[in-house]
Design an enzyme around this catalytic site. Sequence first.
Site, PDB file in Angstrom:
ATOM      1  CG  HIS A 193      -5.817   5.236  -0.724  1.00  9.57           C
ATOM      2  ND1 HIS A 193      -5.122   6.037  -1.605  1.00  9.57           N
ATOM      3  CD2 HIS A 193      -5.125   4.067  -0.670  1.00  9.57           C
ATOM      4  CE1 HIS A 193      -4.072   5.381  -2.076  1.00  9.57           C
ATOM      5  NE2 HIS A 193      -4.043   4.178  -1.517  1.00  9.57           N
ATOM      6  CD  GLU A 248       0.099  -1.465  -0.629  1.00  8.18           C
ATOM      7  OE1 GLU A 248      -0.085  -0.238  -0.753  1.00  8.18           O
ATOM      8  OE2 GLU A 248      -0.809  -2.265  -0.386  1.00  8.18           O
TER       9      GLU A 248
HETATM   10 ZN   LIG Z   1      -2.405   2.878  -1.778  1.00 10.06          ZN
END
Ligand SMILES: [Zn+2]
Length: 183
Positions: A100, A153
């Site tokens: 991120h 994820e």
């Molecule tokens: Zn993430």
Amino acid sequence: MINDTLILVNKENGLPSSYIPTDLELIDHKFAYDNKYLRKEARHSIEKLGSDALSLGYKIVVVSAFRDYKYQHDLHHEYIKVKGLEDAQLCSARPGYSEHQTGLAIDAMGSNNDYNLFEDSIEFKWMKNNAHKYGFILRYPKDKTNITGYKYEPWHYRYVGLKAALDIYKNDLTLEEYIKKQT
Ligand SMILES: [Zn+2]
């Protein structure tokens, strides 16, 4: 190179704590929850993706995008507090090692309004077959934990550009495997 669209950030490859991309742009609120930033190219692509998806009846909302070092530090320590170190390491990056921070990664939420349950949404199925057309890849696929270091994820996507995304999608690769193939 730190500003390369194909930059590899994982458990072994980190970023300087001071690194903030210079071309961060605000994602249109139509496609993001609150103020979320991505690098120019990725911001453009996610808005195109969101807009095309919307025209087909799929509501994809970015709930997390660029996160700076300090934010990741606090987030990671919160995970450790709640889950313990071992579990936290499978789902949260230590500061400086989060994708991120590149400004090229997003967490997506679908019309079921819970990014944790993104896999159950109709948007997930659409993303699965279409994200690569916009230069995004599912970054932490199922059964690839031994390569990526992270458990599955379904909500986390990474912008890598059209060419790489297509190759990764077609050949069922991780970014790690793709980069190895190039060298
Ligand atoms: Zn993430």
